[in-house]
Write a protein that holds these residues in place. Structure first.
Motif, mmCIF file in Angstrom:
data_model
loop_
_atom_site.group_PDB
_atom_site.id
_atom_site.type_symbol
_atom_site.label_atom_id
_atom_site.label_comp_id
_atom_site.label_asym_id
_atom_site.label_seq_id
_atom_site.Cartn_x
_atom_site.Cartn_y
_atom_site.Cartn_z
ATOM 1 N N PRO A 75 0.792 -1.234 0.000
ATOM 2 C CA PRO A 75 0.000 0.000 0.000
ATOM 3 C C PRO A 75 0.824 1.283 0.000
ATOM 4 O O PRO A 75 1.918 1.341 0.569
ATOM 5 C CB PRO A 75 -0.819 -0.128 1.289
ATOM 6 C CG PRO A 75 -0.970 -1.587 1.490
ATOM 7 C CD PRO A 75 0.324 -2.180 1.021
ATOM 8 N N LYS A 101 -13.055 5.340 0.765
ATOM 9 C CA LYS A 101 -12.522 5.058 -0.574
ATOM 10 C C LYS A 101 -12.739 6.192 -1.571
ATOM 11 O O LYS A 101 -12.510 6.032 -2.772
ATOM 12 C CB LYS A 101 -13.121 3.763 -1.155
ATOM 13 C CG LYS A 101 -13.019 2.560 -0.234
ATOM 14 C CD LYS A 101 -13.763 1.349 -0.808
ATOM 15 C CE LYS A 101 -13.854 0.235 0.213
ATOM 16 N NZ LYS A 101 -14.622 -0.914 -0.293
ATOM 17 N N HIS A 104 -11.101 4.213 -6.321
ATOM 18 C CA HIS A 104 -10.229 3.381 -5.498
ATOM 19 C C HIS A 104 -11.050 2.270 -4.837
ATOM 20 O O HIS A 104 -12.245 2.441 -4.548
ATOM 21 C CB HIS A 104 -9.525 4.227 -4.426
ATOM 22 C CG HIS A 104 -8.364 5.014 -4.935
ATOM 23 N ND1 HIS A 104 -7.206 4.431 -5.392
ATOM 24 C CD2 HIS A 104 -8.179 6.362 -5.057
ATOM 25 C CE1 HIS A 104 -6.355 5.370 -5.770
ATOM 26 N NE2 HIS A 104 -6.923 6.558 -5.580
ATOM 27 N N THR A 105 -10.404 1.148 -4.573
ATOM 28 C CA THR A 105 -11.105 0.004 -3.987
ATOM 29 C C THR A 105 -10.762 -0.193 -2.514
ATOM 30 O O THR A 105 -11.194 -1.176 -1.911
ATOM 31 C CB THR A 105 -10.762 -1.289 -4.760
ATOM 32 O OG1 THR A 105 -9.339 -1.488 -4.733
ATOM 33 C CG2 THR A 105 -11.224 -1.184 -6.207
ATOM 34 N N ASP A 106 -10.007 0.752 -1.948
ATOM 35 C CA ASP A 106 -9.694 0.690 -0.520
ATOM 36 C C ASP A 106 -9.456 2.108 -0.015
ATOM 37 O O ASP A 106 -9.503 3.070 -0.785
ATOM 38 C CB ASP A 106 -8.468 -0.199 -0.274
ATOM 39 C CG ASP A 106 -8.504 -0.882 1.095
ATOM 40 O OD1 ASP A 106 -9.110 -0.303 2.020
ATOM 41 O OD2 ASP A 106 -7.928 -1.978 1.231
ATOM 42 N N SER A 153 -3.694 5.237 -2.404
ATOM 43 C CA SER A 153 -4.615 4.387 -1.670
ATOM 44 C C SER A 153 -3.965 3.130 -1.107
ATOM 45 O O SER A 153 -2.899 2.684 -1.554
ATOM 46 C CB SER A 153 -5.776 3.970 -2.589
ATOM 47 O OG SER A 153 -6.573 2.962 -2.016
ATOM 48 N N LYS A 154 -4.664 2.550 -0.147
ATOM 49 C CA LYS A 154 -4.290 1.263 0.418
ATOM 50 C C LYS A 154 -4.431 0.143 -0.601
ATOM 51 O O LYS A 154 -3.937 -0.966 -0.387
ATOM 52 C CB LYS A 154 -5.176 0.989 1.638
ATOM 53 C CG LYS A 154 -4.753 -0.154 2.534
ATOM 54 C CD LYS A 154 -5.679 -0.247 3.730
ATOM 55 C CE LYS A 154 -5.322 -1.429 4.617
ATOM 56 N NZ LYS A 154 -6.239 -1.523 5.781
ATOM 57 N N ASP A 155 -5.102 0.427 -1.752
ATOM 58 C CA ASP A 155 -5.254 -0.585 -2.801
ATOM 59 C C ASP A 155 -4.005 -0.706 -3.669
ATOM 60 O O ASP A 155 -4.029 -1.364 -4.722
ATOM 61 C CB ASP A 155 -6.492 -0.299 -3.658
ATOM 62 C CG ASP A 155 -6.399 1.000 -4.465
ATOM 63 O OD1 ASP A 155 -5.293 1.578 -4.559
ATOM 64 O OD2 ASP A 155 -7.440 1.454 -4.980
#
Length: 351
Positions: free
Chosen positions: A94, A303, A322-324, A342-344
């Protein structure tokens, strides 16, 4: 003294002079804080020449054109709507933070993979990988407006100073007793400020790599910090729910702002230093002003990133995709490009 070049500063309006003195490169700024689109550039030029000996007759027309460019920028309306441009699979773990250089032609990303990467904005090509930290690279910054140095702060308790052109490491700043989670260059690029989970902020000399001062007073982790545009004040935000404003010269705390019910996650001055925006764990994750100071961008664990009007408080746009959780968001210097991290494991570029 020999003048080398001019650097234009749109927000707040000003012209930075880079010059040689005694074999060393120095800078000074001509602040035009009261500049208006209707001001007479010839009169302003005459005033500047009276007080600044580096502005000779041969440089006068160049300075006048810079003043006109600043006035044109002031006259532009801020109605930009952002559209998704590209997504970069930037790191194998991430992302923690993203940052632009002044021109917006390059940006950097930090990551849990212990690296900072330098990217070409237009093509999405990786230019350098800055390796050397032994833990998460959490805080990153260019020394804008110059853009020739990068600072990285890590969970390994150190901050490193790098050459933005070659990737060479100039200094490693050691002194914090816990993870470094935020950092900032002062506008003159002579100091780096770092904030840590040890509840302190420190000031470091860019040229020598030595510690200049330790700012103590917070009772919990320092999660965010930012210099004002003059460089004489530093604002820090902490998990103790407070924001502190420090005088850089005396190293003393001059104000404490109280009001959030949760930990402070982000603080930033607007361009003329009349406002400070704060984000807290009571609602928001990451925030930043647009360069013009008329918009605020927020990133959140939901997100999304959201664009807000400063005067009305209205939400103007929601940036989705974004997905996270989004850890970081930033405007470029012109205010017409956004990057979200993002964390994604991706960053997304919005024009």
């Amino acid at each position: 003294m020999k003048l080398k070049r001019f650097l234009l500063r749109y927000y707040p309006p000003g012209i930075i002079l880079e010059y040689d003195k005694g074999g060393y490169s120095r800078t000074k700024s001509i602040d035009l804080l009261d500049l208006t689109p209707g001001a007479n550039p010839d009169e302003l030029l005459a005033e500047i020449r009276q007080s600044e000996p580096l502005i000779t007759e041969s440089r006068a027309e160049q300075v006048k054109q810079l003043i006109i460019r600043l006035q044109q920028k002031q006259g532009q309306q801020d109605h930009h709507r952002f559209c998704f441009s590209k997504e970069l699979k930037a790191h194998i773990l991430p992302l923690t933070n993203v940052a632009f250089d002044k021109s917006g032609s390059r940006f950097i990303t930090g990551s849990y993979d212990r690296t900072c990467r330098v990217w070409d904005t237009a093509s999405g090509t990786e230019l350098h990988t800055l390796e050397g930290h032994r833990n998460v690279v959490y805080a990153i910054a260019f020394n804008n407006p110059y853009g020739d140095k990068i600072a990285t702060g890590s969970f390994d308790k150190t901050c490193k100073l790098w050459c933005a052109e070659t990737g060479k490491c100039f200094h490693t700043f050691r002194g914090h007793r816990a993870e470094i989670v935020c950092l900032s260059f002062n506008p003159q690029s002579t100091l780096v400020a770092t904030g840590s989970m040890d509840a302190t902020a420190k000031l470091w000399d860019v040229e020598t790599g030595e510690e200049v001062a330790t700012l103590t007073g917070h009772t919990a982790e320092v999660l965010s910090l930012c210099f004002n545009t003059v460089g004489n004040q530093l604002v820090t935000g902490s998990f103790d729910h407070t924001v502190a404003i420090w005088d850089v010269a005396s190293r003393q705390r001059v104000h404490t702002l109280i009001g959030h019910r949760g930990e402070i996650s982000n603080v930033q001055f607007n361009w003329d230093c009349s406002l400070i925006v704060t984000g807290s764990m009571d609602k928001t994750c990451k925030i930043c002003f647009s360069p013009q100071g008329t918009r605020v961008l927020t990133a959140s664990s939901d997100k999304t990133a959201r664009l807000w009007d400063v005067l009305s408080g209205a939400c103007l746009q929601v940036l989705e995709g974004h997905t996270d959780e989004i850890f970081s968001c930033v405007f470029n210097y012109e205010g017409d490009t956004i990057i979200t991290g993002s964390k994604d494991n991706t960053c997304r570029i919005w024009y």
